[in-house]
Write an enzyme that holds these catalytic residues in place. Structure first.
Site, mmCIF file in Angstrom:
data_model
loop_
_atom_site.group_PDB
_atom_site.id
_atom_site.type_symbol
_atom_site.label_atom_id
_atom_site.label_comp_id
_atom_site.label_asym_id
_atom_site.label_seq_id
_atom_site.Cartn_x
_atom_site.Cartn_y
_atom_site.Cartn_z
ATOM 1 N N THR A 37 2.052 -12.619 8.605
ATOM 2 C CA THR A 37 2.670 -12.350 9.907
ATOM 3 C C THR A 37 2.864 -13.623 10.747
ATOM 4 O O THR A 37 3.822 -13.722 11.515
ATOM 5 C CB THR A 37 1.848 -11.317 10.703
ATOM 6 O OG1 THR A 37 0.467 -11.703 10.673
ATOM 7 C CG2 THR A 37 1.981 -9.935 10.110
ATOM 8 N N ASN A 52 40.716 37.786 7.698
ATOM 9 C CA ASN A 52 39.524 38.357 7.066
ATOM 10 C C ASN A 52 39.528 37.986 5.580
ATOM 11 O O ASN A 52 40.493 38.250 4.860
ATOM 12 C CB ASN A 52 39.548 39.880 7.203
ATOM 13 C CG ASN A 52 38.293 40.494 6.617
ATOM 14 O OD1 ASN A 52 37.238 40.440 7.223
ATOM 15 N ND2 ASN A 52 38.418 41.056 5.432
ATOM 16 N N ASP A 87 6.077 -1.609 11.468
ATOM 17 C CA ASP A 87 5.338 -0.475 10.908
ATOM 18 C C ASP A 87 4.394 0.159 11.924
ATOM 19 O O ASP A 87 3.430 0.816 11.551
ATOM 20 C CB ASP A 87 4.588 -0.903 9.641
ATOM 21 C CG ASP A 87 3.472 -1.888 9.931
ATOM 22 O OD1 ASP A 87 3.441 -2.468 11.043
ATOM 23 O OD2 ASP A 87 2.617 -2.084 9.046
ATOM 24 N N LYS A 134 32.896 24.406 2.113
ATOM 25 C CA LYS A 134 32.892 22.936 2.020
ATOM 26 C C LYS A 134 34.225 22.386 2.516
ATOM 27 O O LYS A 134 35.275 22.887 2.108
ATOM 28 C CB LYS A 134 32.657 22.536 0.561
ATOM 29 C CG LYS A 134 32.534 21.059 0.348
ATOM 30 C CD LYS A 134 33.182 20.619 -0.962
ATOM 31 C CE LYS A 134 34.503 19.984 -0.733
ATOM 32 N NZ LYS A 134 35.203 19.530 -1.913
ATOM 33 N N ARG A 150 0.819 -1.222 0.000
ATOM 34 C CA ARG A 150 0.000 0.000 0.000
ATOM 35 C C ARG A 150 0.852 1.271 0.000
ATOM 36 O O ARG A 150 0.339 2.367 -0.150
ATOM 37 C CB ARG A 150 -0.937 -0.006 1.229
ATOM 38 C CG ARG A 150 -2.044 -1.035 1.127
ATOM 39 C CD ARG A 150 -2.715 -1.281 2.472
ATOM 40 N NE ARG A 150 -1.963 -2.232 3.289
ATOM 41 C CZ ARG A 150 -2.321 -2.619 4.515
ATOM 42 N NH1 ARG A 150 -3.404 -2.127 5.069
ATOM 43 N NH2 ARG A 150 -1.594 -3.500 5.189
ATOM 44 N N TYR A 209 39.310 22.876 -7.649
ATOM 45 C CA TYR A 209 39.173 21.767 -8.593
ATOM 46 C C TYR A 209 39.867 22.133 -9.899
ATOM 47 O O TYR A 209 39.522 23.136 -10.533
ATOM 48 C CB TYR A 209 37.684 21.492 -8.808
ATOM 49 C CG TYR A 209 37.384 20.269 -9.638
ATOM 50 C CD1 TYR A 209 37.988 19.051 -9.357
ATOM 51 C CD2 TYR A 209 36.461 20.331 -10.684
ATOM 52 C CE1 TYR A 209 37.693 17.928 -10.114
ATOM 53 C CE2 TYR A 209 36.153 19.206 -11.430
ATOM 54 C CZ TYR A 209 36.776 18.008 -11.146
ATOM 55 O OH TYR A 209 36.487 16.892 -11.885
HETATM 56 C C1 UD1 Z 1 -1.608 -6.373 11.016
HETATM 57 C C2 UD1 Z 1 -2.547 -7.314 11.781
HETATM 58 C C3 UD1 Z 1 -3.812 -6.538 12.133
HETATM 59 C C4 UD1 Z 1 -3.463 -5.301 12.952
HETATM 60 C C5 UD1 Z 1 -2.436 -4.445 12.243
HETATM 61 C C6 UD1 Z 1 -1.932 -3.380 13.200
HETATM 62 C C7 UD1 Z 1 -2.143 -9.555 10.878
HETATM 63 C C8 UD1 Z 1 -2.640 -10.630 10.004
HETATM 64 N N1 UD1 Z 1 -2.883 -8.436 10.931
HETATM 65 O O1 UD1 Z 1 -2.259 -6.010 9.817
HETATM 66 O O2 UD1 Z 1 -4.694 -7.362 12.881
HETATM 67 O O3 UD1 Z 1 -4.642 -4.553 13.224
HETATM 68 O O4 UD1 Z 1 -1.290 -5.221 11.812
HETATM 69 O O5 UD1 Z 1 -1.078 -2.472 12.575
HETATM 70 O O6 UD1 Z 1 -1.116 -9.712 11.515
HETATM 71 N N2 UD1 Z 1 5.344 -8.759 7.875
HETATM 72 C C9 UD1 Z 1 6.388 -9.649 7.801
HETATM 73 N N3 UD1 Z 1 6.242 -10.745 7.016
HETATM 74 C C10 UD1 Z 1 5.098 -11.000 6.325
HETATM 75 C C11 UD1 Z 1 4.049 -10.085 6.413
HETATM 76 C C12 UD1 Z 1 4.195 -8.966 7.207
HETATM 77 O O7 UD1 Z 1 7.435 -9.465 8.425
HETATM 78 O O8 UD1 Z 1 5.044 -12.035 5.636
HETATM 79 C C13 UD1 Z 1 5.526 -7.553 8.729
HETATM 80 C C14 UD1 Z 1 5.387 -6.255 7.957
HETATM 81 O O9 UD1 Z 1 6.647 -5.833 7.457
HETATM 82 C C15 UD1 Z 1 4.809 -5.304 9.004
HETATM 83 C C16 UD1 Z 1 4.073 -6.223 9.979
HETATM 84 O O10 UD1 Z 1 4.529 -7.528 9.710
HETATM 85 O O11 UD1 Z 1 5.845 -4.634 9.690
HETATM 86 C C17 UD1 Z 1 2.553 -6.161 9.802
HETATM 87 O O12 UD1 Z 1 2.235 -6.544 8.466
HETATM 88 P P1 UD1 Z 1 1.111 -5.789 7.625
HETATM 89 O O13 UD1 Z 1 1.004 -6.465 6.317
HETATM 90 O O14 UD1 Z 1 1.343 -4.345 7.636
HETATM 91 O O15 UD1 Z 1 -0.191 -6.139 8.488
HETATM 92 P P2 UD1 Z 1 -1.539 -5.329 8.554
HETATM 93 O O16 UD1 Z 1 -2.357 -5.636 7.380
HETATM 94 O O17 UD1 Z 1 -1.285 -3.909 8.858
HETATM 95 CA CA CA Z 2 0.534 -2.734 9.024
#
Ligand code: UD1
Ligand code: CA
Length: 472
Positions: A86, A383, A109, A357, A20, A393
């Site tokens: 996640t 001064n 994030d 610089k 996104r 250069y």
């Molecule tokens: C997630 C939660 C949601 C919550 C929200 C809060 C899940 C399924 N959903 O949604 O319930 O309300 O965060 O901000 O967890 N990431 C990985 N590997 C992956 C996928 C994601 O490391 O395979 C990391 C991303 O880099 C990010 C974090 O996990 O830092 C969350 O992933 P993101 O896809 O942003 O989840 P949301 O849809 O925001």
């Molecule tokens: Ca998120």
């Protein structure tokens, strides 16, 4: 018998692409107040001082790994080669976290989280001893987040927006993406998570219901400050997070005595340090690892990046300064540009339309008008006249100019580097200096002036402008 303190690992999820965000860069490396988004949850984790920290890298993980190696020694990097959600992310790090009693999962994030909130959550977890504690918050606009579904039997589950029923979409209590797990329970359920949902991903949120069904209690800590748990998924979220953070940082400095004329147009990065009685005019930006000492004043619309500004120094705005060290009681600007390793000693002054610089300006030395000083050292008390240029250069390489103490450099002097000038030496205005000037000498390097007597009368005889006739 004393109970052993429970060990804790902190895993920061940062492997996702961040679709996104519409960017070629991983979301956790997007700049937020000039630091990667990931900087913030890591700072909160480090400030909490609670355990071993690892970051999960995946999408363009080399960039994440480079950043961690450079800026966060002591933080481990674990790879999630394929980003399947996640739940899959946390599973990828199982070898690492199963050695701890508890695991704190932070989302890379969710940058605005404070270490106080983490410590509070941990204290509650330790007091209540559930199998999992998670953070929630209540918001008027829950769109994009997982909803916390409170079950009739007192249990909890989380439903992601894409799987929610019409009714569930109205739930305003949402999942912040911050969890504390008992690792034994987590190990049991992590392998039971399926991708049987609308997006076909392995959701960590499914672990909650699985724990609730088979392992034991879930504790939900509701955070009062909903801004703190803002998830950064879009460019709009990034701007909203910057607004909150910006205010938070300015507030911190003002509490410590910084005087900020217009807090709404002033931006201070998270790593900046300011002494008391620093005075900031409207539109000032201070970034990087800058340090502004007490009594310094930064003029309107100036930008400082990785700058030390000494006590009682003044930057007249607008000026742009980066990677520089300015001693006490110095003065810069207005319209000055200092970059790449400039050192200004105490009481020195660099003025209007002067670019400096990779140079040192000695104590009480001054270059006040329209000059370029590059790859030069200027002694104390010297001064530099208006329009002076160090011609550093030669088309191939950069060369240095060395100017001694207590020199007087006449206006419009060109120093063709490499060249040097001793102490107490002088240059005649308009000189092109190609040879070294010894101590105490006057260097003149220009045509002597010729005066043509009666010029104006001759002009009237030939009846035109002197330039037209060419009769000089
Ligand atoms: C997630 C939660 C949601 C919550 C929200 C809060 C899940 C399924 N959903 O949604 O319930 O309300 O965060 O901000 O967890 N990431 C990985 N590997 C992956 C996928 C994601 O490391 O395979 C990391 C991303 O880099 C990010 C974090 O996990 O830092 C969350 O992933 P993101 O896809 O942003 O989840 P949301 O849809 O925001
Ligand atoms: Ca998120």
């Amino acid at each position: 018998m004393n109970e052993q303190p429970q060990s804790l690992g902190v895993l920061v999820l940062g492997a996702g692409k961040g679709v996104r965000m519409h960017s070629g860069k991983p979301k956790v490396l997007q700049p937020l107040m000039e630091e990667p988004v990931l900087y913030y949850p890591l700072s909160a984790a480090v400030s909490s001082g609670i355990g071993n920290i690892a970051v999960l890298a995946g999408y363009q993980g080399e960039l994440v790994e480079d950043y961690i190696k450079k800026e966060w020694p002591g933080v481990e990097v674990i790879w999630q080669r394929e980003q399947l959600g996640t739940g899959h992310a946390v599973k990828s790090a199982e070898e690492w976290w199963k050695r701890f009693d508890n695991l704190l999962v932070l989302s890379g994030d969710v940058p605005l989280i404070r270490h106080e909130t983490i410590l509070d959550m941990l204290a509650r977890h330790r007091a209540v001893s559930p199998r999992c504690t998670l953070l929630s918050f209540v918001t008027d606009d829950p769109s994009g987040y997982g909803r916390i579904v409170r079950l009739a039997d007192g249990g909890v589950r989380i439903v992601e927006e894409s799987d929610a029923t019409e009714e569930e979409l109205f739930i305003q209590e949402i999942n912040a993406g911050v969890y504390l797990f008992d690792t034994v329970s987590l190990s049991v359920v992590i392998n039971k998570i399926t991708s049987d949902n609308e997006l076909g991903e392995y959701y960590l949120t499914d672990a909650i219901q699985l724990i609730d069904d088979t392992e034991g209690d879930i504790c939900v800590v509701i955070c009062d400050d909903k801004q703190e748990l803002l998830g950064v998924n879009t460019p709009h979220d990034l701007a909203a997070a910057a607004e909150v953070l910006g205010k938070r940082i300015i507030d911190h400095h003002m509490r410590n005595g910084v005087k900020c004329m217009d807090p709404y147009s002033t931006w201070i990065g998270p790593r900046v340090e300011c002494g008391p009685d620093v005075f900031l005019e409207p539109g000032v930006q201070i970034w990087g690892k800058s340090r502004v000492f007490g009594g310094a004043r930064v003029g309107a619309w100036s930008t400082l990046r990785d700058v030390t500004l000494g006590a009682n120094s003044i930057v007249l705005g607008p000026s742009v300064i980066s990677d520089s060290d300015i001693g006490p009681c110095a003065e810069v600007g207005p319209f000055a540009f200092l970059r790449s390793n400039v050192r200004m000693e105490a009481g020195s002054r660099v003025g209007r339309f002067v670019e400096v610089k990779n140079s040192t300006i000695g104590e009480n030395a001054k270059a006040l008008h329209l000059s370029y000083i590059g790859d030069a050292s200027i002694g104390s008390g010297t001064n530099i006249g208006a329009g002076t240029v160090t011609c550093n250069y030669d088309g191939v390489s950069k060369n240095r100019t060395s100017i001694g103490d207590d020199c007087f450099v006449g206006s419009d002097t060109m120093f063709v580097a490499p060249v040097s000038m001793g102490n107490k030496a002088t240059t005649a205005a308009g000189s092109v200096v190609t040879k070294d000037i010894p101590d105490g000498a006057l260097g003149i390097a220009r045509e002597r002036q010729t005066n043509v007597d009666g010029w104006n009368d001759r002009k009237s005889i030939v009846g035109g402008k002197p330039g037209k006739t060419g009769e000089v």
